[in-house]
Motif scaffolding. Sequence first.
Motif, PDB file in Angstrom:
ATOM      1  N   GLY A   1       3.361   1.961 -12.168  1.00 26.88           N
ATOM      2  CA  GLY A   1       4.482   1.629 -13.039  1.00 26.88           C
ATOM      3  C   GLY A   1       5.634   1.097 -12.204  1.00 26.88           C
ATOM      4  O   GLY A   1       5.724   1.366 -11.003  1.00 26.88           O
ATOM      5  N   GLU A   2       6.508   0.323 -12.814  1.00 28.55           N
ATOM      6  CA  GLU A   2       7.654  -0.185 -12.078  1.00 28.55           C
ATOM      7  C   GLU A   2       8.897  -0.176 -12.960  1.00 28.55           C
ATOM      8  O   GLU A   2       8.822  -0.309 -14.176  1.00 28.55           O
ATOM      9  CB  GLU A   2       7.406  -1.592 -11.550  1.00 28.55           C
TER      10      GLU A   2
ATOM     11  N   ARG B   1       3.024   5.756  -8.867  1.00 31.15           N
ATOM     12  CA  ARG B   1       1.557   5.687  -8.965  1.00 31.15           C
ATOM     13  C   ARG B   1       1.026   6.918  -9.680  1.00 31.15           C
ATOM     14  O   ARG B   1       1.377   8.058  -9.339  1.00 31.15           O
ATOM     15  CB  ARG B   1       0.923   5.584  -7.581  1.00 31.15           C
ATOM     16  N   HIS B   2       0.182   6.687 -10.666  1.00 27.73           N
ATOM     17  CA  HIS B   2      -0.546   7.746 -11.353  1.00 27.73           C
ATOM     18  C   HIS B   2      -2.013   7.327 -11.376  1.00 27.73           C
ATOM     19  O   HIS B   2      -2.421   6.487 -12.180  1.00 27.73           O
ATOM     20  CB  HIS B   2      -0.007   7.954 -12.761  1.00 27.73           C
TER      21      HIS B   2
ATOM     22  N   LEU C   1       0.261   5.488  -1.418  1.00 22.46           N
ATOM     23  CA  LEU C   1       1.016   6.404  -2.267  1.00 22.46           C
ATOM     24  C   LEU C   1       0.116   7.502  -2.800  1.00 22.46           C
ATOM     25  O   LEU C   1      -1.052   7.256  -3.111  1.00 22.46           O
ATOM     26  CB  LEU C   1       1.623   5.650  -3.452  1.00 22.46           C
ATOM     27  N   SER C   2       0.653   8.681  -2.937  1.00 27.47           N
ATOM     28  CA  SER C   2      -0.094   9.758  -3.575  1.00 27.47           C
ATOM     29  C   SER C   2      -0.459   9.349  -4.999  1.00 27.47           C
ATOM     30  O   SER C   2       0.398   8.869  -5.744  1.00 27.47           O
ATOM     31  CB  SER C   2       0.738  11.032  -3.608  1.00 27.47           C
ATOM     32  N   PRO C   3      -1.737   9.525  -5.396  1.00 26.34           N
ATOM     33  CA  PRO C   3      -2.129   9.166  -6.765  1.00 26.34           C
ATOM     34  C   PRO C   3      -1.556  10.110  -7.812  1.00 26.34           C
ATOM     35  O   PRO C   3      -1.644   9.852  -9.008  1.00 26.34           O
ATOM     36  CB  PRO C   3      -3.653   9.241  -6.721  1.00 26.34           C
TER      37      PRO C   3
ATOM     38  N   MET D   1       7.603   4.764  -4.715  1.00 32.48           N
ATOM     39  CA  MET D   1       8.007   3.814  -3.693  1.00 32.48           C
ATOM     40  C   MET D   1       9.284   3.124  -4.139  1.00 32.48           C
ATOM     41  O   MET D   1       9.392   2.707  -5.290  1.00 32.48           O
ATOM     42  CB  MET D   1       6.922   2.759  -3.443  1.00 32.48           C
ATOM     43  N   VAL D   2      10.256   3.028  -3.240  1.00 31.36           N
ATOM     44  CA  VAL D   2      11.474   2.278  -3.537  1.00 31.36           C
ATOM     45  C   VAL D   2      11.564   1.109  -2.564  1.00 31.36           C
ATOM     46  O   VAL D   2      11.224   1.233  -1.378  1.00 31.36           O
ATOM     47  CB  VAL D   2      12.741   3.156  -3.457  1.00 31.36           C
TER      48      VAL D   2
END
Length: 218
Positions: free
Chosen positions: A194-195, A188-189, A164-166, A171-172
């Motif tokens: 996080g979810e 994503r950070h 994933l891009s930071p 994402m699902v």
Amino acid sequence: MDTAKARKHMVDSQVRPNDVTDSGLIKAMGRIPREDFVPSNRRSLAYVEKDVPLFEGRWLLKARDFSKLINEAHIHPGDLVLDVGCGYGYGCAVMAPLGSVVVGLEDNAEAVSQAQTSCTNLGLDNVAIVEGELAAGFADQGPYDVIVIAGGAEIIPEKLFDQLSPEGGRMVAILVDRGVGHAMLYTRHHDAIGERMLFECHPAGILPGFNRTAGFVF
């Protein structure tokens, strides 16, 4: 079967009433011939309200679940998208007008060829279907702004989070725990993930490589 009429009914009854607000997504689902992305002997099932079997371990998600999942991914025009377990390419075809490039990942060589042909026949020149292990993702083209896991998953492999891009990658997936399924959004950070739970759903099966390993029982 009047497929154009069936497609309109699908959008009007399974997509619009279920909090799907992305106009581009709705337009794409109203245009893409879903029946072209299922086996010929199952074309009559393309628009029914259930997951359609494609081949072993792969199903075409029902329109309600698929549309809600993609709606929550918030695909933007410049986004690079990875569709994991893309089957015969329906999800790739729908997402192609929403993002910049869509990479479909399949571990079945025949499905890869058929998916690419179907997308090419529709003039979708921003779709590439590649063959590889689903749980490994496809790091060569990443990082991705959006990753879609197109089926049930008991676990989400760490390799996919890494792709994933930071900078706000999403994402699902449909996470299944003891038979109960919930659509999930992961963001994503940098190093933080996080979810958020999105909605309940019940996929027909678990994608290969996304099963929880059974623990030892005395």
